[in-house]
Design an enzyme around this catalytic site. Structure first.
Site, short mmCIF file in Angstrom:
data_model
loop_
_atom_site.label_atom_id
_atom_site.label_comp_id
_atom_site.label_asym_id
_atom_site.label_seq_id
_atom_site.Cartn_x
_atom_site.Cartn_y
_atom_site.Cartn_z
N GLU B 60 0.82 -1.21 0.00
CA GLU B 60 0.00 0.00 0.00
C GLU B 60 0.85 1.26 0.00
OE1 GLU B 60 -0.45 -2.62 1.97
OE2 GLU B 60 -2.34 -3.42 1.20
N HIS B 130 -11.76 -5.80 8.58
CA HIS B 130 -12.51 -5.63 7.33
C HIS B 130 -13.75 -4.79 7.62
CE1 HIS B 130 -10.04 -9.19 6.51
NE2 HIS B 130 -10.08 -8.84 5.24
C1 TPP Z 1 -1.92 -4.89 4.39
C2 TPP Z 1 -2.90 -5.74 3.67
N1 TPP Z 1 -3.20 -5.46 2.40
C3 TPP Z 1 -4.11 -6.21 1.74
C4 TPP Z 1 -4.74 -7.26 2.35
C5 TPP Z 1 -5.80 -8.07 1.60
N2 TPP Z 1 -5.29 -9.40 1.27
C6 TPP Z 1 -5.51 -10.46 2.08
S1 TPP Z 1 -4.71 -11.85 1.57
C7 TPP Z 1 -4.06 -11.06 0.22
C8 TPP Z 1 -3.13 -11.80 -0.70
C9 TPP Z 1 -1.94 -12.38 0.02
O1 TPP Z 1 -1.15 -13.14 -0.85
P1 TPP Z 1 0.10 -13.96 -0.34
O2 TPP Z 1 0.88 -13.15 0.63
O3 TPP Z 1 0.83 -14.48 -1.52
O4 TPP Z 1 -0.51 -15.18 0.52
P2 TPP Z 1 -1.44 -16.38 0.04
O5 TPP Z 1 -2.86 -15.91 0.15
O6 TPP Z 1 -1.04 -16.71 -1.35
O7 TPP Z 1 -1.19 -17.48 1.00
C10 TPP Z 1 -4.49 -9.72 0.18
C11 TPP Z 1 -4.14 -8.75 -0.86
C12 TPP Z 1 -4.39 -7.51 3.68
N3 TPP Z 1 -4.94 -8.50 4.38
N4 TPP Z 1 -3.47 -6.75 4.31
#
Ligand code: TPP
Ligand code: TPP
Ligand code: MG
Ligand code: MG
Lengths: 395, 325, 325, 395
Positions: B60, B130
């Protein structure tokens, strides 16, 4: 989808910290002004070389004079770039004049190279009514729209992802321009650094990341800033091209930046340049380095003075003489002094400047606050010597 | 006019802005081919290409740093933060950079083209992370504009207003209403003004003030109150910063009573600013204390979300208490 | 008792806390051998070793993330942010993490040992980024405590109070007073309570409320007012969150008038919360509107800093206006 | 002070992106359950191997069952770890039982391995009165103090610098413990990642950074997340030891983690492990991957199922049989279903839990707010069916 390209597979566990993969330092000039064996003659012609050199002398004179002014209490604050002139000016000189420069705060040389006048410097330093920044920021927070030099912002590293974004806009505009962003090896520890380099590599933007690794972030030596061999190896983590240069070698810096610019503009390949140098002066006028480093260490680096090195090279080519040196030093000293005297006498920005530029237009609430302030100053004119004159008369 | 839900109205506004000006760009996490986790940017990449609508890496502070740079360059970035709860890593870029860009440069540079969209608010079983309504965190920052729409019509008009406003603007979208709120939306490009509250209903006994999803809650409370013969004036603030003091003052001078309601916690919520200002301007006209009906001073809960939220019954209680004071 | 300036008092408090408990650690940018850019941590590395007092890399989000982890582990970190203006990169770690750590885990884990120190405030020709007073940004965050001392004696007692308080605490130090404020400070370990305001002076006509460096300004204004025969009650809030509502309510029930003053901008400043709450609790006792004397709604300027700041004359004007209302 | 160790010097400018320096992937097991040639026999004994395997089966059953429950509307939300069981459980199994685990959200396997009971899982998922987290967080935000598993926090990457700090505390305590922190390749783009790894390397803390590179961050494929060959090369930028493993190979993951733990605990060397795997399921119950990836791609990875691979190995050693497989599947299905039924019937946490744990003690203001809420609920009991019963009676 496999997330890496087909990589080698091994069946015995092997850890690596990449230490065996060293990034060499690119040098062209020896301290005595001669070229290293095998080094290419530089792409600099005489005019440009002298423009660089004169800019170096200018900032050296400016830095010495303004620190003295700060000591005399004429200026609230100052930051010198002594020792880093080659890294800053050598790189700026390799750009197009309308490439965007986003600096940290110690890059007055890049701005001077572009043609910021002594008067313009002084107006900012004294925050007077002619300061483009309207006296709002501390000294050395220069900016120039016409010279494509983004106004300095004190929070460290924020300009790095901004540079990535700026360059993305340039790429879409297709105008063949790029952005260079300067930052210290300390600022490179910020989260914004990581964001900026990764996004630049993913989105393939024409940006040059120039890290001035000058050994210190205020009192913190780089060994307490990172365990790695400098900042350069981080480029691998982003699959970004990187080059390390001797930051006190103006020819090496210039050449590296020239090539980096070509990669950026022609191939949309962002590049990281790590310029190895040393902050010869204190961090700022508020700092005293004797608390955290030795005079001996400083002396070693004083020997590597980038200006002297360039002067030797120029004189070796007979592009410069002792007389010219004497003349320019004296002339610039005089010019800086006289310009300063004028600038410090100029009045402060008008009272209205307190509320303008917060938004594109002054909001009703800000008008109200300004009106209240004016009435208040009218009641206590003696308490506001700078601005009482502006509100005298009408209520 | 067409029937749209709020997501469609937002998508339509983005589409229109991108069609009208090719310097308008939309980006953020999952904003590209997927069209955003709520689908607010659906089809924009398909329509305008990967250069103008794209996924960013998951960072972000980088998204907003990048957007600041783009805006300074003259582009018109519309950056999405996936949930308002995740805007805080970008807090420095917003509060120290976006907000101060023009002022600190003496108007040499600005990021006026910047718009930041983020879904906010509770009521969707989102728990701590959320559900947040962070508008007050930003409302203490001169240089920013903050806008919150209450329905599809407002969402389209205000978003287009925000995108074209020459100041960095935060646009908080009430995600609870994304699909729930449906209404008639003009098909053409129209821009609602920033900085202007809207009087939704005139009344004489008490003024009700809110924004975003809370307007629906206030509406329900007003229905109850009017049944008891209390005449309510209802104002949607719409822009939180800079806010429309005069419209609220005028109303309270008439009604003598004010209830402000938001989902964010009480302490330091934006209702406190409104209350402080209105008691300054309307002191002699106030017939009862200005009341705040808000979330509690805790993180946002999950299992007891219903108990936590400032629903219509709590607003109604406050109306009654104010009138009976 | 010893004569100390505020920096010495802070240094003394840190020294005492580290001597008493070897789980207390001090770290931040330039905090190590140099002792911090203001020298608040002077000699601590020399005394307690590099493991317990050290420089960190230059990354505020990392400093607080690291500190959160340390506190969760049971250590007692005292993290320094070099200037309060630079706390925003750590906003997410503070607001989403420190503040919610205990609540979200149902008290399985907490970061109660955490203290974050940061110099704040203007009056030192610092311009936009060495002058901010960000307390209100944090005051909207349940779970945090926020403390601001007004002099050396308070600084030592409150800092020791903060370090030992089992909740994450922000400790904002008025840097303008670091060397300017000198006073008697007990040499032993003493802890002033968090969450309690202090009535510095009793009076009957009007209540003046502030914190930190602003207490000095309020003192000068009160001197002027008393010369005109206005009897002032003066309260130092000391803890911004959770704040001592009762002490302020009690005072205003008596005086009927309240002026709150802080350096931060007006809109969304903490004075708004105080004003909103006090008009709720003291409505029928108020003889004039609660007044706020604050910084203007702009970034912090440099050349016209004097004009911008809420000085004693502005506070005095507000007292007069309130009394003459 | 020179800011880099003596590095090579070159006189012609050379850019590099480190691409020639590839980080290989460590594999032990083939998909058919036999060892790769040259691979060492693993350090796992039968008991531990079966404990790992049973945990894998448990999470697979749990994931399938709870997604179904979500689809039936019994649960508001769920996240599966299908496909990543080896990366998660294989690594957790290589730790000491009281090493700290800081997970992202998809690591239910690590918690299950430590002994979190089905009942404990269910209470969190249903946020009932027995949930340790008191029903405050969304499903899958587990935590256990007794099992040294830090409560999950939704904001991504925040746990990474916290792990560095936690491990620093462990190092000072000298208790021979370390911290493992899990995160996705998406989360590794956050600024907190950069801060955490750099600080860990500078301060030499016993922490293992385990990146689950599963190819996606929700819809964003890793090629849009970073340009580099995965996350592993970033370690060079911090001078941190790194190893890349086949994340679907439980033996490779276990062995890499075992060795990393030794380096962390015995030498205070932080280690980065990149486990290459694939998120076989949707990101969460709110997601539908058909919008951004193909069934074919998923099929390729389904062939590499880590559970099947381990089962083949176990059966090859005759540590496991088809009958045992059938028995455990059935038993776990039954157990999950029955436990779920009990958990979903348990009442929600008490009304007081709205205001406790904000601070160590309930503040006067929060007491006031709770009292007001209670009075309010008493006025409108029908509107608050969950809690009206708790406030009936006294005012
Ligand atoms: C600071 C923040 N930004 C955005 C999100 C929304 N979000 C939740 S999971 C996710 C993707 C995460 O991907 P990754 O780190 O590759 O983990 P995976 O889900 O593949 O295990 C996002 C964008 C969040 N939880 N926290
Ligand atoms: C976000 C932020 N944190 C801290 C500071 C205070 N600060 C100003 S300069 C500086 C050191 C910067 O070091 P480096 O990046 O190496 O640049 P150099 O001064 O060596 O040119 C620090 C800590 C700041 N300006 N911004
Ligand atoms: Mg430096
Ligand atoms: Mg992933």
């Amino acid at each position: 989808m496999s997330t890496t390209t087909k990589a080698e597979v091994v069946h015995t566990p092997t850890f690596t910290d990449g230490a065996e993969f060293r990034i060499p330092t690119f040098q062209v000039l020896k301290q005595d002004g001669t070229l290293h064996e095998g080094a290419q003659a530089p792409a600099l012609d005489k005019d440009q070389a002298l423009r660089i050199y004169r800019t170096m002398i200018f900032t050296r004179v400016l830095d010495e004079r303004m620190l003295a002014a700060q000591r005399q209490g004429r200026l609230s604050f100052y930051m010198q770039c002594i020792g880093e002139e080659a890294a800053i000016i050598g790189s700026a000189a390799a750009l197009d004049e309308d490439d965007m420069i986003m600096a940290q705060y110690r890059e007055q040389g890049a701005l001077a190279y572009r043609g910021f006048t002594t008067d313009e410097f002084m107006n900012q330093l004294f925050g007077n009514e002619m300061d483009y920044g309207k006296g709002r920021q501390m000294p050395v927070h220069y900016g120039s729209a016409k010279l494509h030099y983004m106004t300095i912002s004190s929070p460290l590293a924020t300009q790095i992802p901004q540079a990535t974004g700026y360059a993305y806009g340039q790429k879409l505009a297709g105008d063949g321009k790029c952005t260079i962003v300067y930052f210290g090896e300390g600022a490179a520890s910020e989260g914004d650094f990581h964001a900026a380099l990764n996004m630049a590599a993913v989105h393939r933007v024409p940006v040059i990341f120039l890290c001035r690794n000058n050994g210190y972030a205020i009192s913190t030596p780089s060994v307490e800033q990172f365990a790695a061999d400098g900042v350069a190896p981080r480029a691998f983590g982003y699959k970004m091209d990187v080059i390390r240069v001797d930051g006190n070698d103006v020819l090496a810096v210039h050449e590296a930046t020239r090539l980096a610019r070509r990669m950026a503009v022609e191939e949309n390949r962002p590049v990281l340049i790590e310029a190895m140098t040393y902050r010869l002066a204190a961090h700022s006028s508020s700092d005293d380095p004797s608390g955290y480093r030795s005079k001996d260490e400083e002396a070693v680096w004083r020997e590597k003075d980038p200006i002297l090195r360039m002067r030797h090279w120029l004189q070796g080519r007979e592009w410069w003489s002792d007389d010219e040196e004497k003349e320019i030093q004296e002339r610039l000293r005089r010019e800086v002094l006289e310009t300063m005297k004028k600038a410090e006498k100029r009045p402060p920005p008008p009272l209205e400047s307190l509320v303008t530029d917060v938004y594109d237009q002054v909001t009703p609430e800000l008008s109200r606050q300004l009106d209240n302030l004016k009435s208040h100053i009218r009641r206590y004119p003696d308490a506001y010597p700078k601005t009482a004159g502006q509100v005298r008369g009408g209520e | 006019m067409a029937k749209m839900n709020m997501l469609q109205a937002i998508n339509n506004a983005l589409d229109m802005a991108m069609a009208a000006n090719d310097r308008v760009l939309c980006f953020g996490e999952d904003v590209g081919v997927f069209g955003g986790v709520f689908r607010a940017t659906s089809n924009l990449q398909q329509k305008y290409g990967k250069d103008r609508c794209f996924n960013t890496p998951l960072v972000e502070q980088g998204i907003i740093g990048f957007a600041n740079g783009l805006a300074a360059q003259g582009s018109v970035p519309v950056a999405e933060i996936q949930f308002a709860d995740y805007i805080f890593p970008a807090f420095d870029q917003i509060v120290n950079e976006s907000a101060k860009f023009r002022y600190r440069s003496g108007n040499l540079f600005d990021v006026g083209g910047l718009t930041i969209r983020a879904p906010y608010g509770g009521g969707i079983a989102g728990g701590l992370y959320h559900s947040q309504s962070p508008e007050a965190y930003f409302a203490h920052t001169p240089g920013l504009k903050i806008v919150v729409p209450r329905n599809p019509h407002q969402a389209k008009g205000l978003l287009l207003g925000a995108i074209h406003d020459p100041n960095p603007t935060l646009f908080f979208e009430p995600k609870r209403l994304y699909r729930a709120s449906v209404g008639e939306v003009p098909e053409e490009d129209y821009r609602l003004p920033l900085g202007e509250a809207e009087v939704l209903k005139e009344g004489t006994d008490i003024t009700l003030l809110g924004w975003g999803a809370q307007m629906e809650v206030i509406g329900q409370a007003v229905d109850l109150a009017e049944k008891e013969g209390i005449s309510c004036e209802v104002i949607d603030l719409r822009t939180i910063l800079p806010w429309d003091v005069n419209t609220v003052v005028e109303s309270v001078l008439k009604t003598g009573r004010l209830v402000v309601s938001h989902e964010a916690p009480l302490t330091g919520g934006f209702a406190s600013e409104i209350s402080a200002t209105i008691q300054e301007r309307c002191f002699l006209y106030l017939e009862s204390p200005i009341a705040r009906v808000t979330g509690m001073d805790t993180p946002f809960p999950l299992a007891l979300e219903k108990e936590y939220l400032p629903n219509h019954l709590k607003v109604f209680d406050a109306i009654r208490a104010s009138v009976e004071f």
